[in-house]
Scaffold this active site. Structure first.
Site, mmCIF file in Angstrom:
data_model
loop_
_atom_site.group_PDB
_atom_site.id
_atom_site.type_symbol
_atom_site.label_atom_id
_atom_site.label_comp_id
_atom_site.label_asym_id
_atom_site.label_seq_id
_atom_site.Cartn_x
_atom_site.Cartn_y
_atom_site.Cartn_z
ATOM 1 C CB SER A 105 -0.961 -0.045 1.195
ATOM 2 O OG SER A 105 -1.977 0.923 1.069
ATOM 3 C CB ALA A 106 1.304 4.108 2.306
#
Length: 265
Positions: A110-111
Protein backbone atom coordinates in the site's frame (compact mmCIF):
# COMPACT_ATOMS: atom_id res chain seq x y z
CA UNK A 1 -4.82 -7.52 12.04
CA UNK A 2 -5.14 -10.17 14.75
CA UNK A 3 -7.06 -12.36 12.28
CA UNK A 4 -4.15 -12.47 9.83
CA UNK A 5 -1.91 -15.49 9.63
CA UNK A 6 1.66 -15.01 10.84
CA UNK A 7 3.95 -18.05 10.40
CA UNK A 8 5.25 -19.62 13.61
CA UNK A 9 8.78 -20.28 12.36
CA UNK A 10 10.09 -16.73 12.72
CA UNK A 11 11.55 -14.63 15.52
CA UNK A 12 11.06 -10.91 15.91
CA UNK A 13 13.42 -8.51 17.65
CA UNK A 14 13.05 -4.75 18.23
CA UNK A 15 15.81 -2.87 16.42
CA UNK A 16 16.87 0.58 15.30
CA UNK A 17 17.69 1.42 11.71
CA UNK A 18 18.83 4.89 10.86
CA UNK A 19 16.96 7.26 13.12
CA UNK A 20 13.86 5.09 13.56
CA UNK A 21 12.69 2.00 15.42
CA UNK A 22 12.38 -1.11 13.31
CA UNK A 23 11.35 -4.74 13.68
CA UNK A 24 13.88 -7.40 12.73
CA UNK A 25 12.08 -10.50 11.40
CA UNK A 26 14.22 -13.61 10.93
CA UNK A 27 13.68 -17.26 10.03
CA UNK A 28 14.33 -19.66 12.90
CA UNK A 29 17.07 -21.48 11.01
CA UNK A 30 20.21 -20.06 9.45
CA UNK A 31 19.13 -17.31 7.02
CA UNK A 32 20.63 -16.96 3.59
CA UNK A 33 22.67 -13.85 2.88
CA UNK A 34 20.64 -10.76 2.09
CA UNK A 35 18.08 -8.41 3.61
CA UNK A 36 14.51 -7.40 2.85
CA UNK A 37 13.93 -3.76 3.76
CA UNK A 38 10.17 -3.67 4.36
CA UNK A 39 7.85 -0.64 4.41
CA UNK A 40 4.41 -1.11 5.98
CA UNK A 41 1.14 0.30 4.66
CA UNK A 42 -1.44 2.50 6.30
CA UNK A 43 -1.90 5.52 4.06
CA UNK A 44 1.07 7.33 5.66
CA UNK A 45 -1.08 8.05 8.74
CA UNK A 46 -1.44 4.63 10.39
CA UNK A 47 0.12 1.18 10.56
CA UNK A 48 3.37 -0.20 11.92
CA UNK A 49 5.78 -3.09 11.42
CA UNK A 50 3.40 -5.17 13.57
CA UNK A 51 0.36 -4.53 11.36
CA UNK A 52 2.38 -5.64 8.32
CA UNK A 53 3.80 -8.71 10.01
CA UNK A 54 1.70 -11.21 8.05
CA UNK A 55 3.22 -10.16 4.72
CA UNK A 56 6.72 -9.57 6.10
CA UNK A 57 6.87 -12.91 7.91
CA UNK A 58 5.49 -14.83 4.96
CA UNK A 59 8.18 -13.31 2.75
CA UNK A 60 10.84 -14.21 5.32
CA UNK A 61 9.77 -17.86 5.55
CA UNK A 62 9.54 -18.20 1.78
CA UNK A 63 12.87 -16.55 0.95
CA UNK A 64 14.84 -17.52 4.07
CA UNK A 65 15.99 -13.89 4.21
CA UNK A 66 15.93 -11.64 7.24
CA UNK A 67 13.79 -8.50 7.04
CA UNK A 68 13.92 -5.11 8.69
CA UNK A 69 10.50 -3.46 8.83
CA UNK A 70 10.84 0.30 9.36
CA UNK A 71 8.61 2.23 11.78
CA UNK A 72 8.70 5.47 9.80
CA UNK A 73 7.07 8.70 11.00
CA UNK A 74 3.38 9.23 10.19
CA UNK A 75 1.09 12.10 9.20
CA UNK A 76 -0.55 14.37 10.16
CA UNK A 77 2.18 15.15 12.69
CA UNK A 78 4.87 14.23 10.16
CA UNK A 79 3.69 14.88 6.59
CA UNK A 80 5.61 14.46 3.34
CA UNK A 81 8.55 13.96 3.00
CA UNK A 82 9.10 12.58 6.53
CA UNK A 83 8.34 8.95 5.61
CA UNK A 84 10.78 9.00 2.69
CA UNK A 85 13.46 10.63 4.82
CA UNK A 86 13.11 7.78 7.33
CA UNK A 87 13.10 4.95 4.81
CA UNK A 88 16.07 6.45 2.98
CA UNK A 89 17.93 6.77 6.30
CA UNK A 90 17.18 3.11 7.00
CA UNK A 91 18.60 2.07 3.63
CA UNK A 92 21.65 4.27 4.15
CA UNK A 93 22.18 2.63 7.57
CA UNK A 94 22.31 -0.81 5.96
CA UNK A 95 24.85 0.42 3.42
CA UNK A 96 26.91 2.13 6.11
CA UNK A 97 26.95 -1.15 8.06
CA UNK A 98 28.69 -2.75 5.10
CA UNK A 99 25.79 -4.48 3.37
CA UNK A 100 26.20 -4.91 -0.36
CA UNK A 101 23.29 -3.23 -2.19
CA UNK A 102 23.23 -6.27 -4.48
CA UNK A 103 21.98 -8.27 -1.45
CA UNK A 104 19.26 -5.79 -0.38
CA UNK A 105 15.71 -5.80 -1.74
CA UNK A 106 12.87 -3.38 -1.03
CA UNK A 107 9.34 -4.65 -0.34
CA UNK A 108 6.21 -2.97 0.94
CA UNK A 109 2.43 -2.81 0.83
CA UNK A 110 0.00 0.00 0.00
CA UNK A 111 1.63 3.28 1.08
CA UNK A 112 4.73 1.22 1.85
CA UNK A 113 4.58 -0.21 -1.65
CA UNK A 114 4.76 3.35 -2.88
CA UNK A 115 7.74 3.92 -0.60
CA UNK A 116 9.65 1.11 -2.30
CA UNK A 117 9.61 3.24 -5.45
CA UNK A 118 10.00 6.71 -3.95
CA UNK A 119 12.80 5.59 -1.62
CA UNK A 120 14.59 4.22 -4.66
CA UNK A 121 14.11 7.57 -6.40
CA UNK A 122 15.48 9.39 -3.35
CA UNK A 123 18.44 6.99 -3.13
CA UNK A 124 19.27 7.58 -6.80
CA UNK A 125 19.01 11.36 -6.31
CA UNK A 126 21.36 11.07 -3.31
CA UNK A 127 23.93 9.20 -5.39
CA UNK A 128 23.49 5.93 -3.51
CA UNK A 129 23.69 2.53 -5.19
CA UNK A 130 20.26 1.03 -5.76
CA UNK A 131 18.94 -2.20 -4.24
CA UNK A 132 18.78 -5.45 -6.16
CA UNK A 133 15.00 -5.49 -6.62
CA UNK A 134 11.65 -4.00 -5.62
CA UNK A 135 8.46 -5.91 -4.74
CA UNK A 136 5.38 -3.72 -4.21
CA UNK A 137 2.01 -5.06 -3.05
CA UNK A 138 -1.01 -2.92 -4.04
CA UNK A 139 1.24 0.13 -4.05
CA UNK A 140 -0.03 3.69 -3.78
CA UNK A 141 1.87 5.50 -6.52
CA UNK A 142 -0.29 8.48 -7.49
CA UNK A 143 -1.24 11.24 -5.07
CA UNK A 144 -3.01 13.06 -7.93
CA UNK A 145 -5.64 10.27 -7.96
CA UNK A 146 -5.99 10.52 -11.74
CA UNK A 147 -5.99 6.83 -12.62
CA UNK A 148 -9.06 5.59 -14.50
CA UNK A 149 -9.57 2.86 -11.87
CA UNK A 150 -10.40 5.57 -9.32
CA UNK A 151 -13.69 5.83 -11.21
CA UNK A 152 -14.16 2.42 -12.82
CA UNK A 153 -13.60 0.53 -9.55
CA UNK A 154 -15.71 2.84 -7.38
CA UNK A 155 -18.20 0.66 -5.52
CA UNK A 156 -16.24 -2.46 -6.46
CA UNK A 157 -13.28 -1.91 -4.13
CA UNK A 158 -14.32 -3.24 -0.69
CA UNK A 159 -11.49 -1.39 1.04
CA UNK A 160 -11.32 2.20 -0.22
CA UNK A 161 -13.54 5.05 -1.36
CA UNK A 162 -12.25 8.06 -3.25
CA UNK A 163 -13.51 10.33 -0.48
CA UNK A 164 -11.57 8.38 2.12
CA UNK A 165 -8.39 8.43 0.06
CA UNK A 166 -8.74 12.17 -0.52
CA UNK A 167 -9.23 12.81 3.21
CA UNK A 168 -6.29 10.75 4.42
CA UNK A 169 -4.10 11.76 1.49
CA UNK A 170 -4.49 15.41 2.47
CA UNK A 171 -2.90 14.60 5.85
CA UNK A 172 0.28 13.44 4.13
CA UNK A 173 0.32 16.11 1.43
CA UNK A 174 -0.12 18.99 3.89
CA UNK A 175 -0.70 21.40 1.02
CA UNK A 176 2.12 20.15 -1.22
CA UNK A 177 1.58 19.83 -4.97
CA UNK A 178 0.95 16.10 -5.56
CA UNK A 179 2.35 16.29 -9.07
CA UNK A 180 5.97 15.52 -8.24
CA UNK A 181 7.97 12.29 -8.53
CA UNK A 182 8.21 11.53 -4.80
CA UNK A 183 4.43 11.77 -4.44
CA UNK A 184 3.15 10.50 -7.79
CA UNK A 185 5.79 8.35 -9.46
CA UNK A 186 3.15 6.65 -11.64
CA UNK A 187 2.48 10.04 -13.21
CA UNK A 188 5.79 11.88 -13.34
CA UNK A 189 8.82 9.84 -12.25
CA UNK A 190 11.80 9.01 -14.44
CA UNK A 191 12.59 5.38 -13.62
CA UNK A 192 15.79 5.17 -15.65
CA UNK A 193 18.31 2.86 -14.02
CA UNK A 194 15.84 1.26 -11.62
CA UNK A 195 16.33 -2.32 -10.45
CA UNK A 196 13.92 -5.09 -11.48
CA UNK A 197 10.41 -4.48 -10.16
CA UNK A 198 7.43 -6.67 -9.28
CA UNK A 199 4.08 -4.89 -8.94
CA UNK A 200 1.25 -7.01 -7.53
CA UNK A 201 -2.31 -5.70 -7.47
CA UNK A 202 -5.92 -6.84 -7.75
CA UNK A 203 -8.58 -6.13 -10.36
CA UNK A 204 -10.99 -4.78 -7.72
CA UNK A 205 -8.75 -1.96 -6.48
CA UNK A 206 -9.21 1.78 -6.82
CA UNK A 207 -5.41 1.86 -6.94
CA UNK A 208 -5.16 -0.66 -9.80
CA UNK A 209 -3.99 1.93 -12.32
CA UNK A 210 -1.27 3.15 -9.98
CA UNK A 211 0.49 -0.12 -10.77
CA UNK A 212 -0.47 -0.39 -14.44
CA UNK A 213 0.79 3.12 -15.23
CA UNK A 214 4.01 2.69 -13.25
CA UNK A 215 4.65 -0.56 -15.10
CA UNK A 216 4.30 1.31 -18.39
CA UNK A 217 6.73 4.01 -17.23
CA UNK A 218 9.18 1.34 -16.10
CA UNK A 219 8.94 -0.50 -19.42
CA UNK A 220 9.45 2.72 -21.36
CA UNK A 221 12.55 3.46 -19.25
CA UNK A 222 14.04 0.05 -20.07
CA UNK A 223 13.42 -1.40 -16.60
CA UNK A 224 12.82 -5.12 -16.00
CA UNK A 225 9.23 -5.03 -14.69
CA UNK A 226 6.57 -7.63 -13.93
CA UNK A 227 2.95 -6.46 -13.57
CA UNK A 228 1.14 -9.21 -11.65
CA UNK A 229 -2.64 -8.63 -11.57
CA UNK A 230 -4.92 -11.06 -9.71
CA UNK A 231 -8.64 -11.17 -10.45
CA UNK A 232 -11.31 -10.53 -7.84
CA UNK A 233 -9.11 -9.75 -4.85
CA UNK A 234 -9.01 -6.70 -2.54
CA UNK A 235 -6.28 -4.26 -1.56
CA UNK A 236 -3.15 -5.96 -0.13
CA UNK A 237 -4.80 -9.37 -0.47
CA UNK A 238 -1.40 -10.93 0.26
CA UNK A 239 -1.98 -10.18 3.96
CA UNK A 240 -4.64 -12.91 4.06
CA UNK A 241 -2.25 -15.73 3.27
CA UNK A 242 -3.99 -18.03 5.74
CA UNK A 243 -7.38 -17.44 4.12
CA UNK A 244 -7.01 -16.72 0.40
CA UNK A 245 -5.38 -19.18 -1.96
CA UNK A 246 -4.62 -16.23 -4.23
CA UNK A 247 -2.57 -14.67 -1.41
CA UNK A 248 -0.48 -17.80 -0.95
CA UNK A 249 0.18 -18.04 -4.67
CA UNK A 250 1.08 -14.34 -4.95
CA UNK A 251 3.53 -14.53 -2.05
CA UNK A 252 5.13 -17.60 -3.63
CA UNK A 253 5.62 -15.64 -6.84
CA UNK A 254 7.00 -12.63 -4.96
CA UNK A 255 9.47 -14.78 -3.02
CA UNK A 256 10.69 -16.43 -6.22
CA UNK A 257 11.11 -13.03 -7.86
CA UNK A 258 13.17 -11.68 -4.96
CA UNK A 259 15.43 -14.69 -4.50
CA UNK A 260 16.15 -14.91 -8.22
CA UNK A 261 17.52 -11.36 -8.13
CA UNK A 262 19.99 -12.03 -5.31
CA UNK A 263 23.45 -13.58 -5.65
CA UNK A 264 23.42 -17.37 -5.64
CA UNK A 265 24.88 -18.88 -2.48
Amino acid sequence: MATMHVPDDIRTTPATLGSRPALLVEPLGQPRGGTILYFHGGGFFSGSPRTALSVTANLVTRTNLRAYSVDYRLAPEHPFPAAIEDTLAAYRALLDAGEDPATIVFAGDSAGGGLTVTTCLAARDAGLPLPAAIAAFSPGLDATRTGASMTTKAGVDPFFTREGLDRTGAMYLAGQDPRQPLLSPAVCADLTGFPPMLLQTGTDELLLDDSTRLATRARDAGVDVILDVTAGVPHVFQAWAGTLTEAVDALDRAALFLTQRLPRE
